[in-house]
Design an enzyme around this catalytic site. Structure first.
Site, PDB file in Angstrom:
ATOM      1  N   LYS A  53       0.810  -1.214   0.000  1.00 61.70           N
ATOM      2  CA  LYS A  53       0.000   0.000   0.000  1.00 61.70           C
ATOM      3  C   LYS A  53       0.846   1.268   0.000  1.00 61.70           C
ATOM      4  CE  LYS A  53      -1.183   0.289   4.893  1.00 61.70           C
ATOM      5  NZ  LYS A  53      -2.281   0.262   5.838  1.00 61.70           N
ATOM      6  N   GLN A  65      15.707  -5.282  13.464  1.00 59.72           N
ATOM      7  CA  GLN A  65      17.108  -5.003  13.761  1.00 59.72           C
ATOM      8  C   GLN A  65      17.836  -6.280  14.151  1.00 59.72           C
ATOM      9  OE1 GLN A  65      16.883  -2.092  16.923  1.00 59.72           O
ATOM     10  NE2 GLN A  65      16.359  -0.440  15.522  1.00 59.72           N
ATOM     11  N   GLY A  66      17.327  -6.939  15.227  1.00 62.81           N
ATOM     12  CA  GLY A  66      18.049  -8.041  15.866  1.00 62.81           C
ATOM     13  C   GLY A  66      18.382  -9.181  14.939  1.00 62.81           C
ATOM     14  N   GLU A 135      19.681 -13.689  22.158  1.00 62.90           N
ATOM     15  CA  GLU A 135      18.739 -12.692  22.671  1.00 62.90           C
ATOM     16  C   GLU A 135      17.973 -13.240  23.855  1.00 62.90           C
ATOM     17  OE1 GLU A 135      16.433 -11.365  19.326  1.00 62.90           O
ATOM     18  OE2 GLU A 135      18.058 -10.077  18.641  1.00 62.90           O
ATOM     19  N   HIS A 256       7.496  -2.638  23.410  1.00 58.94           N
ATOM     20  CA  HIS A 256       8.938  -2.463  23.616  1.00 58.94           C
ATOM     21  C   HIS A 256       9.104  -1.385  24.683  1.00 58.94           C
ATOM     22  CE1 HIS A 256      13.155  -1.752  22.957  1.00 58.94           C
ATOM     23  NE2 HIS A 256      13.182  -2.844  22.228  1.00 58.94           N
ATOM     24  N   ARG A 302      11.625  -7.825  29.497  1.00 60.22           N
ATOM     25  CA  ARG A 302      11.059  -6.725  28.729  1.00 60.22           C
ATOM     26  C   ARG A 302       9.671  -6.282  29.213  1.00 60.22           C
ATOM     27  NH1 ARG A 302      10.824  -7.206  22.163  1.00 60.22           N
ATOM     28  NH2 ARG A 302      13.044  -6.848  22.056  1.00 60.22           N
ATOM     29  N   HIS A 363       4.726  -2.904  19.803  1.00 64.07           N
ATOM     30  CA  HIS A 363       5.817  -3.405  18.972  1.00 64.07           C
ATOM     31  C   HIS A 363       5.394  -4.578  18.091  1.00 64.07           C
ATOM     32  CE1 HIS A 363       9.962  -3.960  17.910  1.00 64.07           C
ATOM     33  NE2 HIS A 363      10.081  -5.123  18.497  1.00 64.07           N
ATOM     34  N   ARG A 398       5.808 -13.430  22.536  1.00 65.46           N
ATOM     35  CA  ARG A 398       6.699 -13.818  21.441  1.00 65.46           C
ATOM     36  C   ARG A 398       8.141 -13.912  21.919  1.00 65.46           C
ATOM     37  NH1 ARG A 398       9.523 -10.067  17.135  1.00 65.46           N
ATOM     38  NH2 ARG A 398       9.586  -8.757  18.967  1.00 65.46           N
ATOM     39  N   LEU A 404      10.301 -13.059  12.333  1.00 61.93           N
ATOM     40  CA  LEU A 404      10.798 -13.166  10.949  1.00 61.93           C
ATOM     41  C   LEU A 404      10.821 -14.633  10.540  1.00 61.93           C
ATOM     42  CD1 LEU A 404      13.773 -10.607  10.853  1.00 61.93           C
ATOM     43  CD2 LEU A 404      11.547 -10.367   9.767  1.00 61.93           C
TER      44      LEU A 404
HETATM   45  C1  LIG Z   1      11.379  -1.776  14.861  1.00 57.73           C
HETATM   46  C2  LIG Z   1      11.123  -3.248  14.705  1.00 57.73           C
HETATM   47  C3  LIG Z   1      12.133  -4.166  14.951  1.00 57.73           C
HETATM   48  C4  LIG Z   1      11.887  -5.538  14.805  1.00 57.73           C
HETATM   49  N1  LIG Z   1      12.904  -6.426  14.990  1.00 57.73           N
HETATM   50  C5  LIG Z   1      12.677  -7.748  14.764  1.00 57.73           C
HETATM   51  C6  LIG Z   1      13.742  -8.681  14.834  1.00 57.73           C
HETATM   52  O1  LIG Z   1      14.889  -8.326  15.066  1.00 57.73           O
HETATM   53  N2  LIG Z   1      13.462 -10.003  14.624  1.00 57.73           N
HETATM   54  C7  LIG Z   1      12.191 -10.457  14.346  1.00 57.73           C
HETATM   55  O2  LIG Z   1      11.979 -11.671  14.164  1.00 57.73           O
HETATM   56  N3  LIG Z   1      11.162  -9.567  14.247  1.00 57.73           N
HETATM   57  C8  LIG Z   1      11.387  -8.250  14.435  1.00 57.73           C
HETATM   58  N4  LIG Z   1      10.351  -7.371  14.314  1.00 57.73           N
HETATM   59  C9  LIG Z   1       9.030  -7.890  13.889  1.00 57.73           C
HETATM   60  C10 LIG Z   1       9.082  -8.264  12.397  1.00 57.73           C
HETATM   61  O3  LIG Z   1       9.824  -7.290  11.717  1.00 57.73           O
HETATM   62  C11 LIG Z   1       7.702  -8.363  11.766  1.00 57.73           C
HETATM   63  O4  LIG Z   1       6.863  -9.159  12.558  1.00 57.73           O
HETATM   64  C12 LIG Z   1       7.762  -8.976  10.377  1.00 57.73           C
HETATM   65  O5  LIG Z   1       8.699  -8.289   9.599  1.00 57.73           O
HETATM   66  C13 LIG Z   1       6.402  -8.920   9.704  1.00 57.73           C
HETATM   67  O6  LIG Z   1       6.544  -9.277   8.360  1.00 57.73           O
HETATM   68  P1  LIG Z   1       5.261  -9.348   7.437  1.00 57.73           P
HETATM   69  O7  LIG Z   1       5.703  -9.811   6.096  1.00 57.73           O
HETATM   70  O8  LIG Z   1       4.203 -10.117   8.112  1.00 57.73           O
HETATM   71  O9  LIG Z   1       4.708  -7.850   7.366  1.00 57.73           O
HETATM   72  P2  LIG Z   1       5.437  -6.451   6.969  1.00 57.73           P
HETATM   73  O10 LIG Z   1       6.885  -6.619   6.784  1.00 57.73           O
HETATM   74  O11 LIG Z   1       4.955  -5.460   7.925  1.00 57.73           O
HETATM   75  O12 LIG Z   1       4.784  -6.167   5.528  1.00 57.73           O
HETATM   76  C14 LIG Z   1       3.430  -5.780   5.411  1.00 57.73           C
HETATM   77  C15 LIG Z   1       3.152  -5.422   3.954  1.00 57.73           C
HETATM   78  O13 LIG Z   1       1.748  -5.346   3.772  1.00 57.73           O
HETATM   79  C16 LIG Z   1       1.426  -4.193   3.014  1.00 57.73           C
HETATM   80  N5  LIG Z   1       0.038  -3.836   3.336  1.00 57.73           N
HETATM   81  C17 LIG Z   1      -0.513  -3.624   4.545  1.00 57.73           C
HETATM   82  N6  LIG Z   1      -1.833  -3.361   4.398  1.00 57.73           N
HETATM   83  C18 LIG Z   1      -2.093  -3.410   3.077  1.00 57.73           C
HETATM   84  C19 LIG Z   1      -3.272  -3.211   2.283  1.00 57.73           C
HETATM   85  N7  LIG Z   1      -4.467  -2.902   2.831  1.00 57.73           N
HETATM   86  N8  LIG Z   1      -3.178  -3.312   0.931  1.00 57.73           N
HETATM   87  C20 LIG Z   1      -1.980  -3.604   0.342  1.00 57.73           C
HETATM   88  N9  LIG Z   1      -0.840  -3.811   1.041  1.00 57.73           N
HETATM   89  C21 LIG Z   1      -0.913  -3.711   2.396  1.00 57.73           C
HETATM   90  C22 LIG Z   1       2.460  -3.178   3.411  1.00 57.73           C
HETATM   91  O14 LIG Z   1       2.533  -2.163   2.444  1.00 57.73           O
HETATM   92  C23 LIG Z   1       3.715  -4.077   3.506  1.00 57.73           C
HETATM   93  O15 LIG Z   1       4.252  -4.229   2.224  1.00 57.73           O
HETATM   94  C24 LIG Z   1      10.589  -6.000  14.444  1.00 57.73           C
HETATM   95  C25 LIG Z   1       9.577  -5.072  14.194  1.00 57.73           C
HETATM   96  C26 LIG Z   1       9.837  -3.709  14.310  1.00 57.73           C
HETATM   97  C27 LIG Z   1       8.734  -2.746  14.008  1.00 57.73           C
END
Ligand SMILES: Cc1cc2nc3c(=O)[nH]c(=O)nc-3n(C[C@H](O)[C@H](O)[C@H](O)COP(=O)(O)OP(=O)(O)OC[C@H]3O[C@@H](n4cnc5c(N)ncnc54)[C@H](O)[C@@H]3O)c2cc1C
Length: 549
Positions: A53, A65-66, A135, A256, A302, A363, A398, A404
């Site tokens: 989106k 990050q981690g 971690e 967090h 945490r 978070h 979690r 990831l």
């Molecule tokens: C700051 C931070 C640090 C983190 N560190 C870690 C870590 O070190 N290790 C770990 O395991 N996890 C970590 N996490 C959690 C982890 O990053 C996420 O849980 C994971 O990346 C989610 O992946 P995803 O593919 O489900 O969604 P996302 O990567 O969030 O992707 C969502 C996608 O959906 C799209 N989207 C959303 N709604 C719509 C819609 N209505 N129409 C079309 N597209 C849409 C968005 O544009 C995006 O492309 C962290 C999270 C954050 C915020």
């Protein structure tokens, strides 16, 4: 059937779709790690449309990050990773999900590496020797990372692989509004794609597909303070719920403890490593407080640290507390935390001389659209993976870096299930879905109505449904949400849709799901803490909270 990006059989389709009106075999809603892992597998067998989106960097994955947890070294075992995950989940993990995801982990990580991800290696180490982080909650070193920018590196590699695959069409700025669901007698049967808003020209059209993967990430934006980027408005949860998919365990939101508090800083995490190096949490008058909450003070788990900060903020009516590392030498701080030092300096805070204002922030969402171990939802041909889904891996809390892992594994498993089901049922056709009809909707002239409801929802969720909850706060939250929902509902149908309005409606739906789940759980467990029911109650509550779609 493999499609080579440069081969003559590029654009190979799973079926001949010439006259059937499909846009592609597979529709993937979301371009984070879950969506792209699914897309790259699916594209070897058929055409794929991936919608995001906003842009590539607007995904939770980008900010990770981690790193990604996976059993990697010979001195580690699947049993140990499973045990660590079960312990963190406080009794609510689904053991089968934990075992499956943990065992699939190394293969998913190898695939990320094959696709070009460059995890940090051990200097002078062999081909397979990566620098593994350890971690909180993990009994072994098993976190593969790319310095402290793991998500960015994964997205770079996956993004390049997607761009090189001619069977994948990636459409940024395309926001899915609702799923196209075939029903019988009011019951949802199958999903055939989605209605989608093209944000660049505000046009809404159908995207028809034989299988739809929901990979829309989390819902951090439902809270006033969050580490998540703007895309995290829970659209996938709300769409799945409207489509009839059960939604589970929404009360378990991970906070967090320390996010930078500054009017211009959005979602900047202050890593736990600062506390590991001696940073002290203080009230603005300089009084340390963590010793009153836990023997380990700043190094407590945490959720304990997050609850302590929240409690001090509520008690003193504060907007933030301080995290102070200024007693360490300037040289050490600059060397050990160059990124945090520079980012804070950009906001006028010199952490070598002064404390950092911090707040806890939403978070990670442990709950979501309920799926089986093949990413299948209760609606046929609708799959969900990543943060939007609830597989049972996380239970009530979690384990760090397991998200990831879950997203990568479930994206791949979802493809196998989708491909099998489409092939077995290859002649099935969708019903006729009408074009989007705006009816008598008019252009919205009062944007303030939308922004006010956004702010109200996020603030009430923060104050009443945050780190510490009570029956009375939850009840209040529910009453206010009911009013907001009514207002937003009528505004939604009377006005031409835009992304803010669509997201706001989803946000309120997700907020309501969180409150309903929190209200129904009359105990405290994992990430859900209610002062009126402060202890776990295994006799009654060793079960998931499921809300039927
Ligand atoms: C700051 C931070 C640090 C983190 N560190 C870690 C870590 O070190 N290790 C770990 O395991 N996890 C970590 N996490 C959690 C982890 O990053 C996420 O849980 C994971 O990346 C989610 O992946 P995803 O593919 O489900 O969604 P996302 O990567 O969030 O992707 C969502 C996608 O959906 C799209 N989207 C959303 N709604 C719509 C819609 N209505 N129409 C079309 N597209 C849409 C968005 O544009 C995006 O492309 C962290 C999270 C954050 C915020």
């Amino acid at each position: 059937m493999r499609v080579r990006p440069d081969g003559p059989d590029a654009h190979l389709r799973l079926f001949d779709m010439q006259d059937q009106g499909f846009d592609s075999d597979f529709l993937v809603i979301g371009g984070g790690i879950a969506g792209l892992m699914f897309a790259l597998k699916a594209a070897d067998t058929g055409t794929v449309t991936v919608l995001t989106k906003a842009g590539t960097a607007d995904a939770n994955t980008w900010y990770a990050q981690g790193g990604i947890a996976s059993v990697w070294r010979v001195d580690d075992t699947f049993e140990s990773h499973v045990d660590d995950t079960l312990r963190a989940g406080a009794g609510l993990c689904n053991r089968a999900a934990v075992e499956t995801i943990v065992r699939d982990g190394p293969e998913a990580v190898r695939e990320l590496i094959r696709l070009g991800t460059r995890f940090t290696r051990i200097p002078e180490g062999g081909e397979d020797e990566y620098d593994l982080g350890r971690e909180g909650g993990h009994s072994h070193r098993r976190v593969l990372h790319a310095q402290d920018l793991t998500g960015r590196e994964i997205m770079r590699a996956l993004g390049e692989a997607v761009a090189a695959h001619r069977n994948i069409r990636l459409l940024d700025e395309h926001l899915a509004i609702n799923l196209l669901v075939e029903k019988s007698g009011g019951q949802p049967l199958r999903c055939w794609g989605a209605y989608v808003l093209d944000r660049r020209n505000q046009a809404i059209r159908k995207f028809l597909a034989r299988a739809t993967m929901l990979a829309t990430g989390g819902a951090g934006k439902v809270y006033l303070y969050t580490t998540n980027p703007d895309i995290a408005s829970g659209d996938g949860i709300a769409m799945a719920y409207r489509a009839g998919v059960p939604i589970g365990n929404m009360e378990f939101i991970q906070f967090h403890p320390t996010c930078l508090y500054h009017p211009l800083a959005k979602s900047f995490l202050i890593s736990e490593a600062l506390r590991g190096e001696g940073a002290i949490l203080k009230l603005p008058d300089g009084t340390p407080f963590m010793k009153r909450y836990h023997l380990d003070a700043e190094l407590a788990p945490r959720d304990v640290v997050a609850r302590a900060i929240d409690s001090e903020m509520k008690r003193h009516g504060l907007d933030f507390v301080h995290l102070d590392l200024s007693h360490r030498s300037e040289d050490f701080i600059r060397r050990r935390f160059p990124n945090i030092f520079n980012q804070c300096l950009n906001f006028g805070i010199d952490i070598t001389r002064e404390p950092i204002p911090v707040v806890p922030a939403a978070h990670y969402m442990c709950g979501g659209a309920v799926t089986d171990l093949n990413a299948r939802t209760a609606v046929g041909r609708l799959y969900a993976a990543g943060e939007v889904a609830m597989t049972g891996l996380h239970g009530a809390n979690r384990l760090a870096s397991n998200s990831l892992l879950e997203a990568a594994v479930m994206g791949r498993r979802g493809f196998v299930a989708a491909h099998r089901e489409m092939t077995e049922d290859r002649d099935r056709r969708p019903p006729e879905f009408p074009e989007w009809d705006p009816g008598r909707a008019i252009k919205s002239e009062e944007h303030v109505l939308v922004t006010q409801s956004w702010d109200e929802t996020r603030r009430l969720m923060w104050n009443y449904v945050g780190i510490v909850r009570s029956d009375r706060r939850l009840e209040r939250a529910m009453r206010r949400l009911a009013l907001l929902k009514e207002e937003i509902h009528s505004y939604y149908w009377e006005h031409l849709l835009n992304s803010d309005l669509i997201e706001l409606r989803n946000l309120v739906t997700v907020a309501e799901l969180i409150v309903r789940s929190a209200q129904s759980r009359k105990e405290s467990r994992g990430l859900h803490y209610n002062i009126d029911h402060p202890a776990p109650d295994d006799a009654h509550w060793l079960q998931d909270t499921i809300i039927e779609g």
